[in-house]
Design an enzyme around this catalytic site. Structure first.
Site, PDB file in Angstrom:
ATOM      1  N   ILE A 194       0.854  -1.180   0.000  1.00 16.95           N
ATOM      2  CA  ILE A 194       0.000   0.000   0.000  1.00 16.95           C
ATOM      3  C   ILE A 194       0.891   1.231   0.000  1.00 16.95           C
ATOM      4  O   ILE A 194       1.743   1.390   0.882  1.00 16.95           O
ATOM      5  CB  ILE A 194      -0.945   0.019   1.227  1.00 16.95           C
ATOM      6  CG1 ILE A 194      -1.720  -1.307   1.334  1.00 16.95           C
ATOM      7  CG2 ILE A 194      -1.881   1.216   1.133  1.00 16.95           C
ATOM      8  CD1 ILE A 194      -2.562  -1.661   0.124  1.00 16.95           C
ATOM      9  N   LYS A 195       0.701   2.108  -0.992  1.00 16.14           N
ATOM     10  CA  LYS A 195       1.545   3.297  -1.110  1.00 16.14           C
ATOM     11  C   LYS A 195       0.977   4.432  -0.274  1.00 16.14           C
ATOM     12  O   LYS A 195      -0.183   4.819  -0.434  1.00 16.14           O
ATOM     13  CB  LYS A 195       1.649   3.734  -2.570  1.00 16.14           C
ATOM     14  CG  LYS A 195       2.508   2.820  -3.416  1.00 16.14           C
ATOM     15  CD  LYS A 195       2.570   3.269  -4.865  1.00 16.14           C
ATOM     16  CE  LYS A 195       3.665   4.260  -5.087  1.00 16.14           C
ATOM     17  NZ  LYS A 195       3.871   4.516  -6.548  1.00 16.14           N
ATOM     18  N   ILE A 196       1.824   4.959   0.600  1.00 15.28           N
ATOM     19  CA  ILE A 196       1.463   6.090   1.451  1.00 15.28           C
ATOM     20  C   ILE A 196       2.496   7.189   1.225  1.00 15.28           C
ATOM     21  O   ILE A 196       3.699   6.935   1.296  1.00 15.28           O
ATOM     22  CB  ILE A 196       1.451   5.676   2.941  1.00 15.28           C
ATOM     23  CG1 ILE A 196       0.376   4.599   3.192  1.00 15.28           C
ATOM     24  CG2 ILE A 196       1.226   6.888   3.845  1.00 15.28           C
ATOM     25  CD1 ILE A 196       0.368   4.044   4.601  1.00 15.28           C
TER      26      ILE A 196
END
Length: 372
Positions: free
Chosen positions: A139-141
Protein backbone atom coordinates in the site's frame (compact mmCIF):
# COMPACT_ATOMS: atom_id res chain seq x y z
CA UNK A 1 18.94 -7.82 -25.13
CA UNK A 2 18.67 -8.63 -21.44
CA UNK A 3 22.34 -8.93 -20.44
CA UNK A 4 22.35 -5.49 -18.77
CA UNK A 5 19.12 -6.25 -16.92
CA UNK A 6 20.55 -9.58 -15.75
CA UNK A 7 23.74 -7.87 -14.57
CA UNK A 8 21.63 -5.31 -12.73
CA UNK A 9 19.69 -8.08 -10.99
CA UNK A 10 22.92 -9.91 -10.18
CA UNK A 11 24.19 -6.74 -8.47
CA UNK A 12 21.25 -6.91 -6.06
CA UNK A 13 18.96 -4.37 -7.74
CA UNK A 14 15.34 -5.52 -8.05
CA UNK A 15 13.82 -4.37 -11.35
CA UNK A 16 10.21 -3.21 -11.03
CA UNK A 17 8.01 -1.84 -13.79
CA UNK A 18 6.51 1.60 -13.15
CA UNK A 19 3.35 0.96 -15.16
CA UNK A 20 0.18 -1.11 -15.11
CA UNK A 21 -2.87 -1.44 -17.33
CA UNK A 22 -5.45 -4.12 -17.98
CA UNK A 23 -4.17 -4.60 -21.51
CA UNK A 24 -0.68 -5.28 -20.15
CA UNK A 25 -2.19 -7.98 -17.92
CA UNK A 26 -4.57 -9.63 -20.42
CA UNK A 27 -2.18 -9.55 -23.40
CA UNK A 28 0.44 -11.54 -21.52
CA UNK A 29 2.89 -8.61 -21.71
CA UNK A 30 3.43 -8.43 -17.94
CA UNK A 31 4.13 -12.17 -17.76
CA UNK A 32 6.54 -11.76 -20.69
CA UNK A 33 8.44 -8.94 -18.95
CA UNK A 34 8.77 -11.11 -15.84
CA UNK A 35 9.96 -14.06 -17.90
CA UNK A 36 12.32 -12.24 -20.27
CA UNK A 37 13.27 -8.85 -18.80
CA UNK A 38 13.94 -9.72 -15.14
CA UNK A 39 10.97 -7.65 -13.92
CA UNK A 40 10.08 -8.73 -10.37
CA UNK A 41 7.55 -6.09 -9.27
CA UNK A 42 5.09 -3.42 -10.42
CA UNK A 43 4.35 0.04 -9.11
CA UNK A 44 1.33 2.19 -9.90
CA UNK A 45 0.28 5.72 -9.10
CA UNK A 46 -2.75 7.91 -9.92
CA UNK A 47 -1.11 9.20 -13.11
CA UNK A 48 -0.55 5.66 -14.39
CA UNK A 49 -4.13 4.60 -13.64
CA UNK A 50 -5.53 7.77 -15.19
CA UNK A 51 -3.66 7.07 -18.42
CA UNK A 52 -4.64 3.38 -18.46
CA UNK A 53 -8.33 3.80 -17.69
CA UNK A 54 -8.79 6.86 -19.89
CA UNK A 55 -7.55 4.79 -22.84
CA UNK A 56 -10.57 2.55 -22.19
CA UNK A 57 -8.76 -0.52 -23.51
CA UNK A 58 -10.10 -3.58 -21.67
CA UNK A 59 -12.26 -1.70 -19.16
CA UNK A 60 -15.58 -1.37 -21.01
CA UNK A 61 -17.30 -4.49 -19.68
CA UNK A 62 -16.44 -3.75 -16.06
CA UNK A 63 -17.49 -0.10 -16.41
CA UNK A 64 -20.75 -1.21 -18.03
CA UNK A 65 -21.44 -3.54 -15.07
CA UNK A 66 -20.57 -0.82 -12.58
CA UNK A 67 -22.86 1.61 -14.40
CA UNK A 68 -25.71 -0.90 -14.21
CA UNK A 69 -25.20 -1.09 -10.45
CA UNK A 70 -25.22 2.72 -10.24
CA UNK A 71 -22.09 2.82 -8.11
CA UNK A 72 -20.45 6.14 -7.25
CA UNK A 73 -17.50 7.21 -9.34
CA UNK A 74 -15.17 6.79 -6.32
CA UNK A 75 -16.34 3.21 -5.82
CA UNK A 76 -16.00 2.51 -9.55
CA UNK A 77 -12.38 3.67 -9.58
CA UNK A 78 -11.53 1.50 -6.59
CA UNK A 79 -13.21 -1.56 -8.14
CA UNK A 80 -11.33 -1.02 -11.41
CA UNK A 81 -7.89 -0.30 -9.93
CA UNK A 82 -7.99 -3.05 -7.31
CA UNK A 83 -9.01 -5.56 -9.99
CA UNK A 84 -5.88 -4.66 -11.99
CA UNK A 85 -3.66 -4.86 -8.91
CA UNK A 86 -5.18 -8.18 -7.83
CA UNK A 87 -4.62 -9.71 -11.26
CA UNK A 88 -1.06 -8.37 -11.50
CA UNK A 89 -0.35 -9.73 -8.01
CA UNK A 90 -1.52 -13.18 -9.15
CA UNK A 91 0.82 -13.06 -12.16
CA UNK A 92 3.71 -12.05 -9.88
CA UNK A 93 2.87 -14.62 -7.18
CA UNK A 94 5.52 -17.16 -8.34
CA UNK A 95 8.19 -14.44 -7.96
CA UNK A 96 6.84 -13.61 -4.50
CA UNK A 97 7.05 -17.26 -3.47
CA UNK A 98 10.51 -17.78 -5.00
CA UNK A 99 11.98 -14.72 -3.22
CA UNK A 100 10.41 -15.45 0.17
CA UNK A 101 8.13 -12.42 -0.14
CA UNK A 102 10.80 -9.86 -0.97
CA UNK A 103 9.75 -9.28 -4.58
CA UNK A 104 6.76 -10.20 -6.72
CA UNK A 105 5.08 -7.12 -5.29
CA UNK A 106 2.40 -4.79 -6.71
CA UNK A 107 1.81 -1.33 -5.22
CA UNK A 108 -1.47 0.58 -5.03
CA UNK A 109 -1.73 4.12 -3.70
CA UNK A 110 -4.12 5.61 -1.20
CA UNK A 111 -6.35 8.37 -2.57
CA UNK A 112 -3.94 11.33 -3.07
CA UNK A 113 -6.59 13.73 -1.77
CA UNK A 114 -5.83 12.25 1.67
CA UNK A 115 -2.10 13.07 1.52
CA UNK A 116 -2.30 15.59 4.37
CA UNK A 117 -4.76 13.62 6.53
CA UNK A 118 -3.46 10.89 8.84
CA UNK A 119 -6.59 9.09 10.06
CA UNK A 120 -8.31 8.79 6.64
CA UNK A 121 -5.01 7.56 5.14
CA UNK A 122 -4.85 4.75 7.72
CA UNK A 123 -8.48 3.82 7.04
CA UNK A 124 -7.91 3.84 3.27
CA UNK A 125 -4.78 1.68 3.58
CA UNK A 126 -6.71 -0.90 5.61
CA UNK A 127 -9.55 -0.85 3.07
CA UNK A 128 -7.19 -1.29 0.10
CA UNK A 129 -5.37 -4.19 1.76
CA UNK A 130 -8.75 -5.85 2.38
CA UNK A 131 -10.04 -5.14 -1.15
CA UNK A 132 -6.99 -6.46 -3.00
CA UNK A 133 -6.58 -9.33 -0.53
CA UNK A 134 -3.21 -10.54 -1.81
CA UNK A 135 -0.15 -11.06 0.39
CA UNK A 136 2.13 -9.55 -2.26
CA UNK A 137 0.51 -6.11 -2.23
CA UNK A 138 2.19 -2.94 -1.02
CA UNK A 139 0.00 0.00 0.00
CA UNK A 140 1.55 3.30 -1.11
CA UNK A 141 1.46 6.09 1.45
CA UNK A 142 3.03 9.49 0.67
CA UNK A 143 5.88 10.69 2.88
CA UNK A 144 4.12 13.89 3.91
CA UNK A 145 4.18 15.00 7.55
CA UNK A 146 0.65 13.54 7.93
CA UNK A 147 1.77 10.37 6.18
CA UNK A 148 4.52 9.54 8.69
CA UNK A 149 2.26 8.51 11.62
CA UNK A 150 0.03 6.68 9.13
CA UNK A 151 3.04 4.63 8.00
CA UNK A 152 3.80 3.66 11.59
CA UNK A 153 0.19 2.69 12.28
CA UNK A 154 -0.28 0.69 9.07
CA UNK A 155 3.03 -1.20 9.47
CA UNK A 156 2.01 -1.82 13.10
CA UNK A 157 -1.12 -3.57 11.80
CA UNK A 158 1.01 -5.91 9.72
CA UNK A 159 0.24 -4.27 6.36
CA UNK A 160 3.20 -3.92 3.98
CA UNK A 161 3.85 -0.38 2.73
CA UNK A 162 5.53 1.42 -0.16
CA UNK A 163 6.34 4.91 1.12
CA UNK A 164 6.22 7.30 -1.84
CA UNK A 165 7.16 10.87 -2.78
CA UNK A 166 10.41 11.07 -0.79
CA UNK A 167 12.69 13.87 -1.98
CA UNK A 168 14.74 14.98 1.02
CA UNK A 169 17.35 13.24 3.13
CA UNK A 170 15.76 14.52 6.33
CA UNK A 171 12.33 13.20 5.35
CA UNK A 172 13.86 9.87 4.34
CA UNK A 173 15.31 9.46 7.82
CA UNK A 174 11.86 10.25 9.25
CA UNK A 175 10.38 7.57 6.97
CA UNK A 176 12.85 4.96 8.21
CA UNK A 177 12.07 5.98 11.78
CA UNK A 178 8.33 5.62 11.09
CA UNK A 179 8.95 2.14 9.67
CA UNK A 180 10.99 1.01 12.68
CA UNK A 181 8.33 2.42 15.04
CA UNK A 182 5.71 0.45 13.11
CA UNK A 183 7.71 -2.75 13.41
CA UNK A 184 8.06 -2.15 17.15
CA UNK A 185 4.26 -1.79 17.39
CA UNK A 186 3.77 -4.95 15.36
CA UNK A 187 6.23 -6.82 17.58
CA UNK A 188 4.44 -5.63 20.73
CA UNK A 189 1.17 -6.88 19.20
CA UNK A 190 2.68 -10.32 18.66
CA UNK A 191 2.66 -10.14 14.84
CA UNK A 192 5.10 -12.10 12.66
CA UNK A 193 7.59 -9.43 11.58
CA UNK A 194 8.97 -11.61 8.79
CA UNK A 195 5.71 -11.15 6.86
CA UNK A 196 5.92 -7.32 6.85
CA UNK A 197 7.75 -5.65 3.97
CA UNK A 198 8.40 -2.07 2.99
CA UNK A 199 10.18 0.00 0.37
CA UNK A 200 10.95 3.71 0.54
CA UNK A 201 10.49 5.40 -2.84
CA UNK A 202 13.17 8.06 -3.19
CA UNK A 203 12.48 10.24 -6.24
CA UNK A 204 15.38 10.96 -8.55
CA UNK A 205 14.91 12.74 -11.90
CA UNK A 206 12.65 15.52 -10.61
CA UNK A 207 15.48 16.74 -8.37
CA UNK A 208 17.69 17.34 -11.41
CA UNK A 209 14.83 18.94 -13.34
CA UNK A 210 14.27 21.57 -10.65
CA UNK A 211 17.89 22.22 -9.68
CA UNK A 212 19.14 22.24 -13.30
CA UNK A 213 16.51 24.90 -14.08
CA UNK A 214 17.96 27.07 -11.31
CA UNK A 215 21.54 26.42 -12.43
CA UNK A 216 20.61 27.43 -15.99
CA UNK A 217 19.17 30.65 -14.65
CA UNK A 218 22.48 31.45 -12.95
CA UNK A 219 24.24 30.70 -16.24
CA UNK A 220 27.83 30.72 -14.93
CA UNK A 221 30.40 28.09 -15.92
CA UNK A 222 30.44 26.94 -12.32
CA UNK A 223 26.66 26.48 -12.34
CA UNK A 224 26.67 24.66 -15.69
CA UNK A 225 29.33 22.25 -14.42
CA UNK A 226 26.95 21.13 -11.66
CA UNK A 227 24.04 20.27 -13.97
CA UNK A 228 22.93 16.65 -13.73
CA UNK A 229 24.75 16.13 -10.42
CA UNK A 230 22.10 16.83 -7.75
CA UNK A 231 19.76 13.87 -8.22
CA UNK A 232 22.47 11.22 -8.10
CA UNK A 233 24.20 12.92 -5.15
CA UNK A 234 20.92 13.10 -3.26
CA UNK A 235 20.07 9.43 -3.91
CA UNK A 236 23.57 8.23 -3.03
CA UNK A 237 23.45 10.07 0.31
CA UNK A 238 20.06 8.47 0.91
CA UNK A 239 21.73 5.07 0.58
CA UNK A 240 24.37 6.18 3.09
CA UNK A 241 21.52 7.01 5.51
CA UNK A 242 19.96 3.60 4.82
CA UNK A 243 23.23 1.83 5.65
CA UNK A 244 23.52 3.82 8.87
CA UNK A 245 19.96 3.20 10.11
CA UNK A 246 19.96 -0.49 9.25
CA UNK A 247 23.20 -1.14 11.07
CA UNK A 248 22.00 0.55 14.30
CA UNK A 249 21.31 -1.12 17.64
CA UNK A 250 17.62 -0.29 17.28
CA UNK A 251 17.51 -2.20 14.01
CA UNK A 252 19.53 -5.11 15.44
CA UNK A 253 16.77 -5.82 17.98
CA UNK A 254 14.14 -5.93 15.23
CA UNK A 255 16.39 -7.95 12.95
CA UNK A 256 16.73 -10.52 15.71
CA UNK A 257 12.91 -10.68 15.88
CA UNK A 258 12.73 -11.55 12.17
CA UNK A 259 12.10 -8.11 10.64
CA UNK A 260 13.02 -7.16 7.08
CA UNK A 261 14.96 -4.07 6.07
CA UNK A 262 13.01 -1.33 4.33
CA UNK A 263 14.66 -1.26 0.92
CA UNK A 264 15.44 2.03 -0.84
CA UNK A 265 13.51 2.24 -4.12
CA UNK A 266 14.71 4.58 -6.85
CA UNK A 267 11.58 6.19 -8.30
CA UNK A 268 11.17 8.68 -11.16
CA UNK A 269 14.11 7.10 -13.00
CA UNK A 270 13.01 8.10 -16.49
CA UNK A 271 15.47 10.72 -17.75
CA UNK A 272 13.72 14.02 -18.57
CA UNK A 273 16.66 15.95 -20.06
CA UNK A 274 17.51 14.72 -23.62
CA UNK A 275 21.12 15.81 -23.06
CA UNK A 276 21.56 13.04 -20.50
CA UNK A 277 21.96 9.34 -21.26
CA UNK A 278 18.56 7.67 -21.00
CA UNK A 279 19.88 5.06 -18.54
CA UNK A 280 21.64 7.57 -16.26
CA UNK A 281 19.48 6.88 -13.20
CA UNK A 282 19.91 3.14 -13.60
CA UNK A 283 23.63 2.86 -14.42
CA UNK A 284 24.66 5.27 -11.67
CA UNK A 285 22.44 3.95 -8.86
CA UNK A 286 23.55 0.35 -8.59
CA UNK A 287 23.75 -0.84 -4.99
CA UNK A 288 22.78 -4.07 -3.24
CA UNK A 289 19.37 -4.33 -1.62
CA UNK A 290 17.75 -1.60 -3.73
CA UNK A 291 14.80 -1.47 -6.12
CA UNK A 292 14.73 0.51 -9.37
CA UNK A 293 11.19 1.04 -10.68
CA UNK A 294 11.37 1.96 -14.36
CA UNK A 295 8.92 3.22 -16.94
CA UNK A 296 8.88 0.81 -19.90
CA UNK A 297 11.01 3.16 -22.04
CA UNK A 298 13.75 3.14 -19.39
CA UNK A 299 13.52 -0.64 -19.05
CA UNK A 300 13.97 -1.02 -22.82
CA UNK A 301 16.81 1.51 -22.87
CA UNK A 302 18.60 -0.35 -20.08
CA UNK A 303 18.21 -3.65 -21.92
CA UNK A 304 19.67 -2.08 -25.06
CA UNK A 305 22.26 0.38 -23.75
CA UNK A 306 22.65 -0.04 -20.01
CA UNK A 307 26.21 0.02 -18.67
CA UNK A 308 26.16 -1.93 -15.42
CA UNK A 309 29.63 -1.53 -13.93
CA UNK A 310 29.01 -2.91 -10.47
CA UNK A 311 28.27 -0.85 -7.36
CA UNK A 312 28.08 2.85 -8.32
CA UNK A 313 26.82 4.15 -4.96
CA UNK A 314 29.02 3.04 -2.08
CA UNK A 315 32.26 4.99 -1.93
CA UNK A 316 30.70 8.09 -3.51
CA UNK A 317 29.39 9.78 -0.37
CA UNK A 318 32.14 12.37 0.08
CA UNK A 319 31.89 13.48 -3.56
CA UNK A 320 28.08 13.51 -3.38
CA UNK A 321 28.10 15.74 -0.32
CA UNK A 322 30.61 18.08 -1.99
CA UNK A 323 28.33 18.41 -5.04
CA UNK A 324 25.28 19.31 -2.96
CA UNK A 325 27.41 21.76 -0.94
CA UNK A 326 28.64 23.39 -4.17
CA UNK A 327 25.04 23.82 -5.37
CA UNK A 328 24.08 25.34 -2.01
CA UNK A 329 27.07 27.70 -2.22
CA UNK A 330 25.56 29.13 -5.40
CA UNK A 331 22.49 30.18 -3.41
CA UNK A 332 20.19 27.32 -4.40
CA UNK A 333 18.30 26.19 -1.30
CA UNK A 334 18.10 22.40 -0.96
CA UNK A 335 15.31 22.64 1.62
CA UNK A 336 13.25 24.92 -0.61
CA UNK A 337 13.68 22.62 -3.63
CA UNK A 338 12.73 19.38 -1.88
CA UNK A 339 9.68 20.95 -0.23
CA UNK A 340 8.56 22.36 -3.58
CA UNK A 341 8.97 18.93 -5.20
CA UNK A 342 6.94 17.23 -2.46
CA UNK A 343 4.16 19.81 -2.79
CA UNK A 344 4.16 19.50 -6.58
CA UNK A 345 4.20 15.71 -6.38
CA UNK A 346 1.07 15.63 -4.23
CA UNK A 347 -0.60 18.22 -6.48
CA UNK A 348 0.21 16.27 -9.66
CA UNK A 349 -1.17 13.01 -8.27
CA UNK A 350 -4.27 14.79 -7.03
CA UNK A 351 -4.78 16.40 -10.45
CA UNK A 352 -4.41 13.00 -12.13
CA UNK A 353 -6.93 11.54 -9.68
CA UNK A 354 -9.39 14.33 -10.46
CA UNK A 355 -8.92 13.72 -14.20
CA UNK A 356 -9.55 10.03 -13.55
CA UNK A 357 -12.74 10.86 -11.64
CA UNK A 358 -14.00 13.00 -14.53
CA UNK A 359 -13.23 10.51 -17.30
CA UNK A 360 -14.63 7.56 -15.31
CA UNK A 361 -17.79 9.50 -14.50
CA UNK A 362 -18.25 10.25 -18.20
CA UNK A 363 -17.82 6.57 -19.08
CA UNK A 364 -20.29 5.50 -16.38
CA UNK A 365 -22.87 7.89 -17.86
CA UNK A 366 -22.17 6.80 -21.43
CA UNK A 367 -22.47 3.10 -20.65
CA UNK A 368 -25.39 3.33 -18.21
CA UNK A 369 -28.28 1.09 -19.35
CA UNK A 370 -31.65 2.65 -20.05
CA UNK A 371 -34.15 2.35 -17.20
CA UNK A 372 -36.24 -0.78 -16.97
Amino acid sequence: MTDALKRLSDEGVAIWLDDLSRKRITSGNLAELIDQQHVVGVTTNPSIFQKAISSGDGYQQQVTDLAARKVTVDEAIRMITTADVRNAADILRPVFDATGGQDGRVSIEVDPRLAHKTVPTIAEAKQLAWLVDRPNTLIKIPATKAGLPAITEVIGLGISVNVTLIFSLERYREVMDAYLAGLEKAKAAGLDLSLIRSVASFFVSRVDSEIDKRLDKLGTDEAKALKGKAALANARLAYEAYEEVFSSERWAALDKAGANKQRPLWASTGVKDPDYKDTLYVDELVAPGTVNTMPEATLEATAARGEIKGDTVRGTYVAARAELDAIAALGISYDEVVQLLEDEGVEKFEASWNDLLKSTEAELKRLAPSEG
